[in-house]
Design an enzyme around this catalytic site. Sequence first.
Site, PDB file in Angstrom:
ATOM      1  N   SER A   1      12.216  14.024 -13.625  1.00 29.71           N
ATOM      2  CA  SER A   1      11.027  13.288 -14.080  1.00 29.71           C
ATOM      3  C   SER A   1       9.796  14.118 -13.731  1.00 29.71           C
ATOM      4  CB  SER A   1      10.951  11.952 -13.336  1.00 29.71           C
ATOM      5  OG  SER A   1       9.678  11.360 -13.468  1.00 29.71           O
TER       6      SER A   1
ATOM      7  N   ASN B   1      22.434  11.770 -15.929  1.00 31.77           N
ATOM      8  CA  ASN B   1      21.243  11.054 -16.400  1.00 31.77           C
ATOM      9  C   ASN B   1      21.058   9.684 -15.754  1.00 31.77           C
ATOM     10  OD1 ASN B   1      19.205  10.163 -18.629  1.00 31.77           O
ATOM     11  ND2 ASN B   1      20.912   8.712 -18.852  1.00 31.77           N
TER      12      ASN B   1
ATOM     13  N   TYR C   1      11.467   6.396  -5.952  1.00 36.98           N
ATOM     14  CA  TYR C   1      11.698   7.114  -7.210  1.00 36.98           C
ATOM     15  C   TYR C   1      11.155   8.543  -7.115  1.00 36.98           C
ATOM     16  CZ  TYR C   1      11.988   7.884 -12.265  1.00 36.98           C
ATOM     17  OH  TYR C   1      12.289   8.366 -13.510  1.00 36.98           O
TER      18      TYR C   1
ATOM     19  N   ALA D   1      10.504  10.334  -4.408  1.00 32.52           N
ATOM     20  CA  ALA D   1      11.293  11.134  -3.452  1.00 32.52           C
ATOM     21  C   ALA D   1      12.620  11.542  -4.078  1.00 32.52           C
ATOM     22  CB  ALA D   1      11.540  10.329  -2.179  1.00 32.52           C
ATOM     23  N   SER D   2      13.224  10.634  -4.837  1.00 32.84           N
ATOM     24  CA  SER D   2      14.532  10.951  -5.423  1.00 32.84           C
ATOM     25  C   SER D   2      14.405  12.071  -6.445  1.00 32.84           C
ATOM     26  CB  SER D   2      15.160   9.702  -6.065  1.00 32.84           C
ATOM     27  OG  SER D   2      14.531   9.355  -7.294  1.00 32.84           O
ATOM     28  N   LYS D   3      13.347  12.062  -7.244  1.00 33.26           N
ATOM     29  CA  LYS D   3      13.212  13.094  -8.271  1.00 33.26           C
ATOM     30  C   LYS D   3      12.791  14.430  -7.643  1.00 33.26           C
ATOM     31  CE  LYS D   3      14.465  10.383 -11.672  1.00 33.26           C
ATOM     32  NZ  LYS D   3      15.801  10.518 -12.280  1.00 33.26           N
TER      33      LYS D   3
ATOM     34  N   VAL E   1      28.086   5.810 -10.918  1.00 31.81           N
ATOM     35  CA  VAL E   1      27.933   7.189 -10.429  1.00 31.81           C
ATOM     36  C   VAL E   1      27.907   7.296  -8.905  1.00 31.81           C
ATOM     37  CG1 VAL E   1      26.803   8.100 -12.499  1.00 31.81           C
ATOM     38  CG2 VAL E   1      25.398   7.145 -10.652  1.00 31.81           C
TER      39      VAL E   1
HETATM   40  P1  NAD Z   1      17.567   2.927 -18.924  1.00 39.72           P
HETATM   41  O1  NAD Z   1      17.429   1.881 -17.886  1.00 39.72           O
HETATM   42  O2  NAD Z   1      17.259   2.628 -20.341  1.00 39.72           O
HETATM   43  O3  NAD Z   1      19.049   3.533 -18.858  1.00 39.72           O
HETATM   44  C1  NAD Z   1      19.655   3.872 -17.645  1.00 39.72           C
HETATM   45  C2  NAD Z   1      21.159   3.690 -17.789  1.00 39.72           C
HETATM   46  O4  NAD Z   1      21.764   4.114 -16.561  1.00 39.72           O
HETATM   47  C3  NAD Z   1      21.570   2.228 -18.002  1.00 39.72           C
HETATM   48  O5  NAD Z   1      22.473   2.121 -19.089  1.00 39.72           O
HETATM   49  C4  NAD Z   1      22.225   1.837 -16.688  1.00 39.72           C
HETATM   50  O6  NAD Z   1      23.255   0.866 -16.833  1.00 39.72           O
HETATM   51  C5  NAD Z   1      22.775   3.176 -16.213  1.00 39.72           C
HETATM   52  N1  NAD Z   1      22.991   3.190 -14.772  1.00 39.72           N
HETATM   53  C6  NAD Z   1      22.123   2.814 -13.802  1.00 39.72           C
HETATM   54  N2  NAD Z   1      22.698   2.933 -12.598  1.00 39.72           N
HETATM   55  C7  NAD Z   1      23.955   3.406 -12.823  1.00 39.72           C
HETATM   56  C8  NAD Z   1      25.049   3.744 -11.976  1.00 39.72           C
HETATM   57  N3  NAD Z   1      24.981   3.583 -10.640  1.00 39.72           N
HETATM   58  N4  NAD Z   1      26.189   4.214 -12.526  1.00 39.72           N
HETATM   59  C9  NAD Z   1      26.298   4.344 -13.890  1.00 39.72           C
HETATM   60  N5  NAD Z   1      25.310   4.023 -14.739  1.00 39.72           N
HETATM   61  C10 NAD Z   1      24.154   3.566 -14.202  1.00 39.72           C
HETATM   62  O7  NAD Z   1      16.662   4.123 -18.387  1.00 39.72           O
HETATM   63  P2  NAD Z   1      16.132   5.478 -19.052  1.00 39.72           P
HETATM   64  O8  NAD Z   1      14.687   5.355 -19.162  1.00 39.72           O
HETATM   65  O9  NAD Z   1      16.940   5.885 -20.210  1.00 39.72           O
HETATM   66  O10 NAD Z   1      16.411   6.455 -17.821  1.00 39.72           O
HETATM   67  C11 NAD Z   1      17.448   7.407 -17.798  1.00 39.72           C
HETATM   68  C12 NAD Z   1      17.065   8.505 -16.830  1.00 39.72           C
HETATM   69  O11 NAD Z   1      15.821   9.082 -17.258  1.00 39.72           O
HETATM   70  C13 NAD Z   1      16.853   8.046 -15.387  1.00 39.72           C
HETATM   71  O12 NAD Z   1      17.393   8.999 -14.503  1.00 39.72           O
HETATM   72  C14 NAD Z   1      15.338   8.007 -15.263  1.00 39.72           C
HETATM   73  O13 NAD Z   1      14.901   8.184 -13.945  1.00 39.72           O
HETATM   74  C15 NAD Z   1      14.944   9.156 -16.157  1.00 39.72           C
HETATM   75  N6  NAD Z   1      13.557   9.103 -16.597  1.00 39.72           N
HETATM   76  C16 NAD Z   1      13.099   8.046 -17.331  1.00 39.72           C
HETATM   77  C17 NAD Z   1      11.767   8.014 -17.702  1.00 39.72           C
HETATM   78  C18 NAD Z   1      11.183   6.893 -18.492  1.00 39.72           C
HETATM   79  O14 NAD Z   1       9.946   6.859 -18.631  1.00 39.72           O
HETATM   80  N7  NAD Z   1      11.953   5.979 -19.044  1.00 39.72           N
HETATM   81  C19 NAD Z   1      10.913   9.049 -17.332  1.00 39.72           C
HETATM   82  C20 NAD Z   1      11.419  10.121 -16.596  1.00 39.72           C
HETATM   83  C21 NAD Z   1      12.749  10.133 -16.231  1.00 39.72           C
END
Ligand code: NAD
Length: 260
Positions: free
Chosen positions: A140, A87, A153, A155-157, A61
């Site tokens: 988040s 995402n 993290y 700051a990004s959100k 991305v």
């Molecule tokens: P995860 O690590 O299980 O999945 C993230 C996916 O994103 C992975 O498949 C990874 O390969 C892909 N990815 C990472 N960098 C990438 C890039 N530069 N280009 C393309 N793909 C890329 O994580 P998750 O928990 O499913 O998180 C997904 C989203 O949800 C994130 O934005 C995260 O910040 C957000 N989130 C997660 C949580 C949590 O508790 N797990 C809470 C709030 C928000």
Amino acid sequence: MARLEHKVAVITGAASGIGLAATRLFAGEGARVLAVDMEADALREAVAPLGSRVLPFIADVTQETQIEQAMATAAEVFSGIDVVIANAGIFGTQAPIEKASVEGFNRVMTVNVTGVVITIKHAVPHLTERGGGSIIIMSSVGALIGNPEAVAYTASKHALTGVMKVAARELAPNDIRVNTVNPGLVDTPMMRTVEAEICPEDPLQGRARLRDATFLKRFVQPEEVAELMLFLASDEARNCTGGMYMIDGGMQYGGGQDVN
Ligand code: NAD
């Protein structure tokens, strides 16, 4: 009738966690999905059981030409785009500010913020051509609270709230809705990393501490986040734009930030 019949979705970060749960749910609800991730093997393996409704596309991305290509491919193969889930994201390394690496900070901001902006930028012409659509930004609870030892993290959100507000206003005339989804602690591979960092000697204890720091004493499941995304993607959310949709078990009012 399936809730996303005739809709086309592009989902980034689709190989794992929440993105994969959304890909499964959306395909099950009748959508055709371009599933985007930079991890080629994991992506192909994850979507293989989902059949021809889901097309894997390997892209980072943060790389504009790759995402432009991804959107063009979805529009060509599926004849348009209706829904985009920005995402893909990373957590980065836990450290207090005085020990945080600037390189690590910049990497998190590049993936989590620039990556979302690139995704929206290249989706808009296709959504506009379709006469409207829904953009869902994965944020988040970290967009609302200060998480110790997670400055990048957090700051990004927070930054994504600004991205969402601007995009919601700019794109409303095109009937494109833009919202964030703001989960708390979701049971995904990303959370396993956080647990291990919080309590390296005993990740299971780290897991219990995190879970007990939520109001409801349980993790959110990725499928539950996908259900919220399904609502925002569907026509039932036709008047929802510019919103922050919490699915955090009450963490915005305290809890998770006390675990460190
Ligand atoms: P995860 O690590 O299980 O999945 C993230 C996916 O994103 C992975 O498949 C990874 O390969 C892909 N990815 C990472 N960098 C990438 C890039 N530069 N280009 C393309 N793909 C890329 O994580 P998750 O928990 O499913 O998180 C997904 C989203 O949800 C994130 O934005 C995260 O910040 C957000 N989130 C997660 C949580 C949590 O508790 N797990 C809470 C709030 C928000």
